[in-house]
Scaffold this motif. Structure first.
Motif, short mmCIF file in Angstrom:
data_model
loop_
_atom_site.label_atom_id
_atom_site.label_comp_id
_atom_site.label_asym_id
_atom_site.label_seq_id
_atom_site.Cartn_x
_atom_site.Cartn_y
_atom_site.Cartn_z
N LEU A 171 -21.40 67.94 69.58
CA LEU A 171 -20.83 68.83 70.72
C LEU A 171 -19.25 68.65 70.36
O LEU A 171 -18.87 70.12 69.73
N LYS A 172 -19.34 68.00 69.14
CA LYS A 172 -17.78 67.73 68.50
C LYS A 172 -17.67 69.37 67.40
O LYS A 172 -16.95 69.65 66.85
N LEU A 173 -18.97 69.11 66.38
CA LEU A 173 -19.03 70.42 65.81
C LEU A 173 -18.79 71.52 66.31
O LEU A 173 -18.43 72.41 65.52
N VAL A 174 -20.14 71.79 67.86
CA VAL A 174 -19.77 73.17 68.69
C VAL A 174 -17.99 73.80 68.00
O VAL A 174 -17.83 73.89 68.35
N LEU A 175 -17.09 72.65 69.19
CA LEU A 175 -15.87 72.61 69.28
C LEU A 175 -14.93 72.61 68.24
O LEU A 175 -14.28 72.77 68.66
N LEU A 224 -21.67 75.17 79.05
CA LEU A 224 -21.02 73.87 79.57
C LEU A 224 -21.35 73.05 78.82
O LEU A 224 -23.11 73.13 77.78
N LEU A 225 -20.69 72.48 77.86
CA LEU A 225 -21.21 71.20 76.59
C LEU A 225 -20.81 69.83 77.75
O LEU A 225 -19.30 69.87 77.50
N LEU A 226 -21.50 68.76 78.01
CA LEU A 226 -21.56 68.35 79.22
C LEU A 226 -21.74 66.94 78.60
O LEU A 226 -23.32 66.87 78.27
N ASP A 227 -21.74 66.00 78.21
CA ASP A 227 -21.46 64.45 77.87
C ASP A 227 -21.29 63.52 78.44
O ASP A 227 -19.94 62.98 78.95
N GLU A 228 -22.73 63.03 78.80
CA GLU A 228 -22.46 61.80 80.42
C GLU A 228 -21.91 62.42 81.23
O GLU A 228 -20.99 61.84 81.79
N PRO A 229 -22.15 63.73 82.23
CA PRO A 229 -21.63 64.18 83.09
C PRO A 229 -21.76 63.72 84.75
O PRO A 229 -20.82 63.51 85.41
N THR A 230 -22.94 62.82 84.44
CA THR A 230 -23.25 61.73 85.72
C THR A 230 -23.02 60.67 85.56
O THR A 230 -22.78 59.90 86.92
N ASN A 231 -22.17 59.88 84.73
CA ASN A 231 -21.82 58.55 84.68
C ASN A 231 -21.35 57.95 85.50
O ASN A 231 -20.92 57.03 86.20
N TYR A 232 -19.79 58.95 86.48
CA TYR A 232 -18.86 58.07 87.86
C TYR A 232 -19.46 58.96 88.94
O TYR A 232 -18.46 58.32 89.76
N LEU A 233 -20.98 59.12 88.99
CA LEU A 233 -21.41 60.36 90.49
C LEU A 233 -21.56 59.86 90.88
O LEU A 233 -22.70 58.36 90.40
N ASP A 234 -21.71 59.54 92.84
CA ASP A 234 -22.66 58.40 92.91
C ASP A 234 -23.98 59.60 93.72
O ASP A 234 -24.19 61.04 92.82
N VAL A 235 -25.50 58.88 93.75
CA VAL A 235 -26.33 59.75 93.40
C VAL A 235 -26.39 61.28 94.88
O VAL A 235 -26.59 62.29 94.45
N ALA A 236 -25.58 61.98 95.35
CA ALA A 236 -25.19 62.05 96.31
C ALA A 236 -23.97 63.82 95.27
O ALA A 236 -24.24 64.73 95.27
N GLY A 237 -23.17 62.95 94.03
CA GLY A 237 -22.65 63.88 93.40
C GLY A 237 -23.60 64.53 92.55
O GLY A 237 -23.47 65.74 92.43
#
Length: 531
Positions: free
Chosen positions: A46-50, A186-199
């Protein structure tokens, strides 16, 4: 037309090779799940792309004009504006169209003649309607409200200056902003880490309407299963592609490993035949034999599956646990006017794997802290059985000493199974957790967040405790470590109480659920049910 192209890319940091001769293309509409062990190079891609790091060899190309949005678990918004104001500002072009439409409506209503000016206004109004349709601008307030609601923003968080929010809330604010911006990639690095199940479920649904492309680094297997169209695995410095979602990857990976095993057998026969051909040259044969044995031993070690369950059962063979471990009676806890739980009664018994479910902020972590003795309940009692040792993953993680070694840390508990299980079993267990001999000698202070998480989890699993309290244990573990943890918890002879939004993980291990905010539940009521 490829939006992103990696062509023959190699990169290393100091003495560590990260990628070697890597090839990758991202096409319009692609949803790529990027997986691999911690430190394998996922975030580096991801950092290479950015453009944040440069390749030592090869080329990284971004299609001209491509808008890229990047989110990581460390992304945070800053500023004195509220999150509502920031998201509202994303739709400034649409608000300008609305203002012009309102002006035209007023002028049309005031002009009862059939003048050329009226025709011009009606024509311009039609153009603006088309622009609003094209920009999907008619219900942007609902889209903002939907994003904030499902990411857990109540009214207080919506009107609070972003700088006054906690890091976790600023992280979620950054995710809301990037999703509503709808970039081309979209480049997403661990997008679900701080979300609950509904999120997480809302994010999955959002992707169904997203027209761009995405590269997603995630350990959340259920999320990958529902979102991605192909998997790229970073393994041994190379990128291996598997079409389809995560479930299809699992099947294809098994076939690939089987093919490698067959290739190994074929190559070993050829190598043996070659060794026989020089058998009349004794010294050469001895040298060849030593080299061959070493090569084959290395291949078998790296290719053959480890007997995971056997290793784990050997570790836990000497751990004896009482039937009844804890009785929770009429437990209640509130913060101000908010009731988290009231009159909660249940029992923790040997073999229980209790998963606590609920929205962010509902009180799941508070309940764990009460069970661990870190926080007092307002009413009720937590009665642990005499001699029942309890270990909290968060306490262990927070308590790691920077100047300690990995080897000492994982065996640091007074009742550690490292003292009762065989040294061979313990070493094989640690090897499954990706700890090499060199890793065991490292100082904790030199480790990454993911490596520290592995040390803390290994320490918990080897602690000899009868009960494990785990708060979001998969957040910083890679898939391989999570899978080992799952097998260990399934064979664990004690009890486990875990908070997790990782649905794949909880589905595999849970025997009971404690549900905050269930259907038709009264405030503070927790539903206890079988999994």
């Amino acid at each position: 037309m490829s939006l992103i192209r990696l062509n023959d890319v190699s990169i290393r940091f100091e003495n560590n090779q990260i990628l070697r001769e890597a090839f990758f293309r991202l096409e319009p509409g692609d949803r790529v799940g990027l997986i691999g062990r911690n430190g394998s190079g996922k975030s580096t891609i991801l950092k290479l792309v950015l453009g944040q790091v440069s390749a030592d060899a090869g080329t990284v190309t971004l299609e001209a004009g491509t808008r890229v949005g990047y989110f990581s678990q460390f992304s945070e918004l800053n500023g004195e504006s509220t999150i509502t104001e920031v998201l509202d500002g994303l739709f400034a072009p649409i608000k300008a169209l609305e203002a012009e439409l309102a002006s035209i409506d007023a002028r049309i209503a005031a002009d009862s003649s059939q003048s050329d000016e009226l025709d011009r206004l009606i024509h311009r109004q039609a153009e603006l309607f088309e622009d609003m349709d094209r920009l999907d601008g008619w219900d942007y307030p609902r889209r903002i409200d939907s994003a904030l609601t499902t990411l857990g923003f109540d009214e207080a968080h919506r009107v609070c200056a972003i700088d006054k929010l906690s890091g976790g809330w600023r992280n979620r604010a950054a995710l809301a902003k990037i999703l509503l911006e709808q970039p081309d990639v979209l480049l997403l690095d661990e997008p679900t880490n701080y979300l609950d199940v509904a999120g997480v479920e809302w994010l999955e649904a959002w992707f169904r309407g997203f027209r761009g492309a995405a590269v997603i680094v995630s350990h959340d297997r259920r999320f990958l299963d529902g979102v991605v169209t192909r998997i790229i695995e970073v393994e041994n410095y190379h990128l291996h592609e598997y079409p389809g979602n995560f479930g299809e990857y699992v099947v294809q990976k098994q076939f690939r490993l089987k093919t490698l095993e067959q290739q190994f057998l074929h190559e070993s026969e050829l190598l043996a035949f070659e060794a026989e051909g020089i058998s009349d040259r004794r010294e050469a044969a001895k040298a060849a034999s030593r080299t061959l044995d070493s090569q084959l031993a290395h291949i078998k070690k790296t290719r053959s599956p480890r007997p995971v369950d056997t290793i784990i059962t050997e570790i836990y063979g000497g751990l004896h646990v009482k039937d009844s471990l804890c009785r929770i009676e009429s437990l209640s806890k509130s913060f101000g006017e908010k009731t988290l739980f009231t009159d909660l009664t249940f029992e923790i018994r040997r073999g229980n794997r209790i998963v606590i479910l609920g929205a962010n902020g509902s009180g799941k972590t508070t309940l764990l802290r009460v069970l661990a003795g870190e926080e007092k309940a307002d009413f009720g009692e937590v009665a642990w059985a005499s001699g029942a040792a309890v270990v909290s993953y968060n306490q262990v993680l927070d308590g790691l000493a920077d100047d300690d070694t990995v080897s000492h840390s994982v065996n640091a508990m007074p009742g550690s199974l490292a003292f009762t299980a065989t040294r061979k079993s313990v070493n094989r267990f640690l090897a499954m957790f990706q700890f090499s001999e060199a890793d065991l000698k490292q100082k904790i202070g030199n480790l990454s967040g993911g490596q520290r998480a592995r040390v803390a989890m290994a320490q918990c699993l080897l602690s000899g405790a009868a009960v494990l309290l785990l708060d979001e244990p998969t957040n910083h573990l890679d898939m391989a470590s999570t899978q080992v943890m799952e097998r260990a918890l399934i064979h664990f002879p004690g009890a486990v109480v875990v908070v997790s939004h990782d649905r794949f993980f909880t589905d595999k291990i849970a025997t009971r659920h404690l549900v905050f905010g269930g259907d038709a539940a009264a405030p503070g009521e927790i539903v206890v049910r079988a999994a």
